[in-house]
Design an enzyme around this catalytic site. Sequence first.
Site, PDB file in Angstrom:
ATOM      1  N   ASN A   2       0.744  -1.443   0.230  1.00  0.00           N
ATOM      2  CA  ASN A   2       0.135  -0.216  -0.381  1.00  0.00           C
ATOM      3  C   ASN A   2       1.146   1.492  -0.046  1.00  0.00           C
ATOM      4  OD1 ASN A   2      -2.282   0.945  -0.547  1.00  0.00           O
ATOM      5  ND2 ASN A   2      -3.084   0.172   1.258  1.00  0.00           N
TER       6      ASN A   2
ATOM      7  N   HIS B  41      -9.147   2.031   9.141  1.00  0.00           N
ATOM      8  CA  HIS B  41      -8.819   1.518   8.627  1.00  0.00           C
ATOM      9  C   HIS B  41     -10.503   1.098   9.336  1.00  0.00           C
ATOM     10  CE1 HIS B  41      -5.164   0.662   6.510  1.00  0.00           C
ATOM     11  NE2 HIS B  41      -5.524  -0.110   6.157  1.00  0.00           N
TER      12      HIS B  41
END
Length: 504
Positions: free
Chosen positions: A342, A374
């Site tokens: 990522n 998240h």
Amino acid sequence: MTATYNDYYDGSKLFLFLSNRIGLPIDLVNFFISQIAALCVARFFRKPLKLASPEFRHSLCLVIGLLMGYFCFGKQAVHLSVLPMLSYMLLKTVPQRLTGNIILAASMIYLSCLHLHRQIYHTANYNLDITGPLMVITQRVTSLAYSFQDNLKRKEINANSTKQTEKEACRVDKIPSPLEYFAYTLAFQTLMCGPVVFYSDYISFIEGDNGKDNSKSFGNEPSPRLAVLYKVAGSVAAALLYLSLAEKYPLNVLEELKDPTSEVSRSWSALYLLWYAYLSTLVVRCKYYHAWLLSEAICNNSGMGFNGYDNNGSPKWDKMSNIDVFGFEFAQNFRTAVSSWNKNTNAWLRVAAYERGGAAWRTARVYALSALWHGFHPGYYLTFFAGGLFTVAAKKIRAFARPMFLESRPKKLLYDALTFVTTRVAMTYATVPFVLLHLSPSLAFYGKFYYSLHFIALGAMFLPSKSKLHGLTQNSDLSITSTFTKDITASENKGEANGKLKLP
């Protein structure tokens, strides 16, 4: 699929017949169809629309993004517009010196509310959720806000400077127009799963000077055809690997650890459990590889992501790259692994957390913001706590142990093998809670290993610091001066040229 599943999902059910035939959930079918359509439409931005006006290109990116959002999320797609509107109003009204901090707080609160809604109302019945695109939009609005906020300081520092730095190239001198802003936040190329595109890169793509400076000596911007084919092939390979392994190594088997009477708890050894956990998390990673490589191919096919040329004169289309598959899977230290995963989110975390405040709590700020971004499942926080701990511990262990293995090539090869294995073990151990999400099975998994890696990492904190080791090495004449060692060090420094802390 159950009636509850189909009733709750708000996206289009036009291809429900295809979903039933191939046995995949309708939300995943819609995601795949939307991405394939985006890949095809993106091609027009390079040829027929290359010379179109910026306003038309902005409008087309925005309209396609809105249509794609409604196709995949139905009425939930309203959130895709509400968050950018809220951020834009704040951008226009709050003092410039506070823009980034306020917009980060507001967007994280909005995103957190939707995370909590999903967690409370058991929407894990399907995979495609509105929080995914909102996480990407949060990155975009906050990175733009910080670029605008930091422009004040950059003007003061660089008032008498004639050399343009990399950060100056990314600055935002003025507030974008509504069309520019909403097209940037809702651009179809990266709406569904990223990667985050910084505003300066997006504007360069729209205005047609993407890679202009890099291509002066090579003619016009090269074709991305080979890069697109390579990434589409990688995406397909990841999808096939997922489909072939998902039934053999289902993740829900690990959830049986919370039951002491289950076969997994009673009969599986710790070594086999670790091996199974590695394979099951590899299956999960294949889904990310598929989505990110396909999204990167869409960016490249539209002409976005050109990053100049390498030393051999070959074009590089890696500016929008979000994953280095081989870099992650074969990393020899924990930091290299997390910086290969990522990657554009790592860049966003650097802008939003790592560079804010004092240096003492940089790693903690990065992992805390990443966990909050998240969501609120306990597994996220267990993973990011372990990740932060292992990152610091690995740095200590490397400084302490590495000089002992540089005296000869066999020792260096042994060191490389040991660090590869330990990195894979530590990464598997740390990330299992991230995919399990819930607290009970995550703690049961750690308990199967008696939290051993946590204790080892805590023990590593007491190793001598790098400066003390350097002094001891000099005093005892143990410094390595052979040509072989110099070559090894130069090679490794070249491989870690960025030297920056990048965390997921």
